[in-house]
Design a protein around this motif. Structure first.
Motif, PDB file in Angstrom:
ATOM      1  N   MET A   3       0.821  -1.202   0.000  1.00 19.90           N
ATOM      2  CA  MET A   3       0.000   0.000   0.000  1.00 19.90           C
ATOM      3  C   MET A   3       0.859   1.257   0.000  1.00 19.90           C
ATOM      4  O   MET A   3       0.557   2.229  -0.686  1.00 19.90           O
ATOM      5  CB  MET A   3      -0.942  -0.015   1.205  1.00 19.90           C
ATOM      6  CG  MET A   3      -2.069  -1.027   1.077  1.00 19.90           C
ATOM      7  SD  MET A   3      -3.061  -1.133   2.562  1.00 19.90           S
ATOM      8  CE  MET A   3      -3.578   0.566   2.752  1.00 19.90           C
ATOM      9  N   ASP A   4       1.944   1.222   0.782  1.00 16.37           N
ATOM     10  CA  ASP A   4       2.857   2.367   0.785  1.00 16.37           C
ATOM     11  C   ASP A   4       3.426   2.607  -0.602  1.00 16.37           C
ATOM     12  O   ASP A   4       3.522   3.743  -1.071  1.00 16.37           O
ATOM     13  CB  ASP A   4       3.999   2.129   1.774  1.00 16.37           C
ATOM     14  CG  ASP A   4       3.557   2.230   3.221  1.00 16.37           C
ATOM     15  OD1 ASP A   4       4.122   1.511   4.056  1.00 16.37           O
ATOM     16  OD2 ASP A   4       2.659   3.027   3.519  1.00 16.37           O
ATOM     17  N   ALA A   5       3.828   1.524  -1.269  1.00 14.28           N
ATOM     18  CA  ALA A   5       4.393   1.650  -2.610  1.00 14.28           C
ATOM     19  C   ALA A   5       3.349   2.177  -3.584  1.00 14.28           C
ATOM     20  O   ALA A   5       3.646   3.023  -4.443  1.00 14.28           O
ATOM     21  CB  ALA A   5       4.933   0.301  -3.074  1.00 14.28           C
ATOM     22  N   LEU A   6       2.120   1.690  -3.479  1.00 16.32           N
ATOM     23  CA  LEU A   6       1.057   2.125  -4.378  1.00 16.32           C
ATOM     24  C   LEU A   6       0.748   3.602  -4.182  1.00 16.32           C
ATOM     25  O   LEU A   6       0.638   4.370  -5.147  1.00 16.32           O
ATOM     26  CB  LEU A   6      -0.202   1.285  -4.144  1.00 16.32           C
ATOM     27  CG  LEU A   6      -1.444   1.682  -4.952  1.00 16.32           C
ATOM     28  CD1 LEU A   6      -1.180   1.563  -6.445  1.00 16.32           C
ATOM     29  CD2 LEU A   6      -2.641   0.826  -4.543  1.00 16.32           C
ATOM     30  N   VAL A   9      -6.338  -3.832  -2.343  1.00  9.82           N
ATOM     31  CA  VAL A   9      -4.942  -4.051  -2.708  1.00  9.82           C
ATOM     32  C   VAL A   9      -4.579  -5.491  -2.385  1.00  9.82           C
ATOM     33  O   VAL A   9      -4.800  -5.960  -1.267  1.00  9.82           O
ATOM     34  CB  VAL A   9      -3.997  -3.087  -1.954  1.00  9.82           C
ATOM     35  CG1 VAL A   9      -2.540  -3.364  -2.332  1.00  9.82           C
ATOM     36  CG2 VAL A   9      -4.361  -1.638  -2.272  1.00  9.82           C
ATOM     37  N   LYS A  10      -4.040  -6.197  -3.367  1.00 11.34           N
ATOM     38  CA  LYS A  10      -3.534  -7.548  -3.177  1.00 11.34           C
ATOM     39  C   LYS A  10      -2.051  -7.555  -3.529  1.00 11.34           C
ATOM     40  O   LYS A  10      -1.652  -6.995  -4.555  1.00 11.34           O
ATOM     41  CB  LYS A  10      -4.277  -8.551  -4.066  1.00 11.34           C
ATOM     42  CG  LYS A  10      -5.773  -8.644  -3.774  1.00 11.34           C
ATOM     43  CD  LYS A  10      -6.039  -9.148  -2.364  1.00 11.34           C
ATOM     44  CE  LYS A  10      -7.534  -9.269  -2.085  1.00 11.34           C
ATOM     45  NZ  LYS A  10      -7.791  -9.734  -0.702  1.00 11.34           N
ATOM     46  N   SER A  11      -1.241  -8.165  -2.676  1.00  6.25           N
ATOM     47  CA  SER A  11       0.202  -8.142  -2.910  1.00  6.25           C
ATOM     48  C   SER A  11       0.747  -9.555  -3.036  1.00  6.25           C
ATOM     49  O   SER A  11       0.239 -10.503  -2.443  1.00  6.25           O
ATOM     50  CB  SER A  11       0.912  -7.416  -1.759  1.00  6.25           C
ATOM     51  OG  SER A  11       0.733  -8.119  -0.550  1.00  6.25           O
ATOM     52  N   GLN A  70      -4.386 -16.936  -9.294  1.00  2.00           N
ATOM     53  CA  GLN A  70      -4.337 -15.792  -8.380  1.00  2.00           C
ATOM     54  C   GLN A  70      -5.598 -14.954  -8.486  1.00  2.00           C
ATOM     55  O   GLN A  70      -6.149 -14.507  -7.469  1.00  2.00           O
ATOM     56  CB  GLN A  70      -3.085 -14.949  -8.678  1.00  2.00           C
ATOM     57  CG  GLN A  70      -1.783 -15.621  -8.246  1.00  2.00           C
ATOM     58  CD  GLN A  70      -0.551 -14.912  -8.774  1.00  2.00           C
ATOM     59  OE1 GLN A  70      -0.524 -14.464  -9.913  1.00  2.00           O
ATOM     60  NE2 GLN A  70       0.487 -14.822  -7.948  1.00  2.00           N
ATOM     61  N   LEU A  71      -6.088 -14.731  -9.700  1.00  3.62           N
ATOM     62  CA  LEU A  71      -7.314 -13.966  -9.873  1.00  3.62           C
ATOM     63  C   LEU A  71      -8.497 -14.667  -9.207  1.00  3.62           C
ATOM     64  O   LEU A  71      -9.335 -14.016  -8.564  1.00  3.62           O
ATOM     65  CB  LEU A  71      -7.595 -13.754 -11.359  1.00  3.62           C
ATOM     66  CG  LEU A  71      -6.684 -12.765 -12.097  1.00  3.62           C
ATOM     67  CD1 LEU A  71      -7.013 -12.746 -13.581  1.00  3.62           C
ATOM     68  CD2 LEU A  71      -6.815 -11.373 -11.511  1.00  3.62           C
ATOM     69  N   ALA A  98     -12.867  -2.297  -7.117  1.00  2.00           N
ATOM     70  CA  ALA A  98     -11.820  -2.638  -8.065  1.00  2.00           C
ATOM     71  C   ALA A  98     -10.570  -3.061  -7.288  1.00  2.00           C
ATOM     72  O   ALA A  98     -10.368  -2.660  -6.135  1.00  2.00           O
ATOM     73  CB  ALA A  98     -11.518  -1.438  -8.956  1.00  2.00           C
ATOM     74  N   THR A  99      -9.750  -3.891  -7.907  1.00  2.60           N
ATOM     75  CA  THR A  99      -8.589  -4.449  -7.218  1.00  2.60           C
ATOM     76  C   THR A  99      -7.307  -4.055  -7.920  1.00  2.60           C
ATOM     77  O   THR A  99      -7.234  -4.056  -9.157  1.00  2.60           O
ATOM     78  CB  THR A  99      -8.680  -5.983  -7.150  1.00  2.60           C
ATOM     79  OG1 THR A  99      -9.919  -6.353  -6.536  1.00  2.60           O
ATOM     80  CG2 THR A  99      -7.525  -6.558  -6.349  1.00  2.60           C
TER      81      THR A  99
END
Length: 339
Positions: free
Chosen positions: A1-4, A41-43, A55-56, A68-69
């Motif tokens: 999340m920080d990176a996004l 957010v998915k990492s 993964q989806l 939305a993801t």
């Protein structure tokens, strides 16, 4: 999340973290005019053509009203990027590209702050890398994000992000930014090279006319910066298995080069190494002198101590006896055994 959030802000897009488990959203994009778009957010570390479909399915929900993801990954292959885009998913490849799609929103851009060359294993990445490593090791169970670390270390978020990327590439932090123990400690020990000088006398902890000039910081020890006792004498206070004689010359860390020069000027230089009264070192990172420990309530020691982490880093410089001591020493709180 920080990176996004950092990537979005680098493009002039307003985004905020918003943890809401009930509505299953993690961040909110704020568009001009007041429109807001919620995102999950998915990492993961890697998305490939072979892994993307499973993964989806794992990340999708039955509800049609799901937000939305955005998939954030260290690496997303070209085929996987195409698959994510076809399914209408947004993504951030931490190698330096963001695709973000939503109602009234379309971003498909390189992120220059993330597009850095691959980091090879050549030691910690500069002073910021050393400071960040020390911060993480002080409390290894605590997750520290980019912005929080930037605030605690008074560094730019972009510099912290680069340092995290370097540590991750070296396998020294995990995907949650937690340190890999004991690997990070021993990597930091290799870069722990304090500069110091022997002195002919040591100041009196309780007073003396030169104490103000020396910036001892004896008041409010745990909330101010100042001198801190380290190495063998501090190890003995903490109960490490060291054997020292009475009057063993103490080692101190001081906040900066100016204080070191002033200390040598006021305390004098010993004629021989055997006649030294102590040694004064410049703290390799500010945390050494700002995270001091007041031992007066549980030990017969009036000098503030460095955190046990920094004592251990000093002991680790002695590849013989110092490392033998670390093998059998588990420090008292607030220390943590990270070696």
């Amino acid at each position: 999340m920080d990176a996004l959030i950092g990537a979005a802000e680098s493009l002039g897009l307003a985004m905020r973290a918003e943890f809401d488990a009930d509505q299953d959203r993690d961040v909110v994009v704020m568009l001009p005019g007041g429109t807001e778009i919620a995102l999950r957010v998915k990492s993961t570390s890697l998305v490939t053509a072979d892994s993307v479909l499973s993964q989806l399915r794992r990340w999708s929900k039955v509800s049609e009203a799901q937000p939305a993801t955005v998939v954030v990954a260290d690496r997303i292959t070209a085929d996987a990027r195409d698959s994510l885009s076809r399914e209408g998913w947004s993504w951030l490849d931490l190698r330096g590209h963001l695709k973000l799609v939503g109602p009234g929103l379309f971003v498909d851009s390189d992120i220059l702050s993330l597009a850095k060359p691959r980091v090879d294993r050549q030691g910690l990445s500069g002073r910021v890398g050393i400071e960040l490593s020390a911060l993480l090791l002080l409390d290894p169970t605590r997750r520290v994000g980019v912005r929080q670390a930037a605030t605690l270390l008074s560094r730019a978020p972009s510099s912290i992000s680069e340092a995290f990327a370097a540590l991750r590439a070296m396998g020294l932090v995990d995907e949650d930014h937690r340190p890999v123990i004991p690997s990070l400690f021993w990597e930091l020990a290799e870069s722990w090279k304090p500069v110091g000088r022997d002195v002919a006398s040591i100041p009196v902890a309780g007073g003396g006319r030169d104490n103000a000039a020396l910036r001892l910081g004896m008041d409010d020890v745990e909330s101010t910066a100042g001198w801190a006792l380290t190495d063998t004498v501090a190890a003995a206070v903490y109960g490490a298995p060291v054997s020292i004689r009475a009057g063993h010359p103490p080692d101190f860390y001081v906040p900066d080069q100016g204080t070191l020069r002033r200390a040598v000027q006021l305390l004098g230089t010993p004629v021989t190494s055997s006649s030294r009264a102590g040694r004064v070192r410049v703290a390799p990172v500010p945390l050494v002198c700002t995270r001091r420990i007041d031992a007066t309530t549980w030990a017969n020691e009036e000098w503030p101590l460095v955190n046990p982490l920094f004592v251990a880093l000093d002991l680790a410089q002695d590849r013989g006896r110092g490392r033998e001591i670390l093998d059998t020493w588990t420090p008292r709180k607030p220390g943590a055994r990270v070696w």
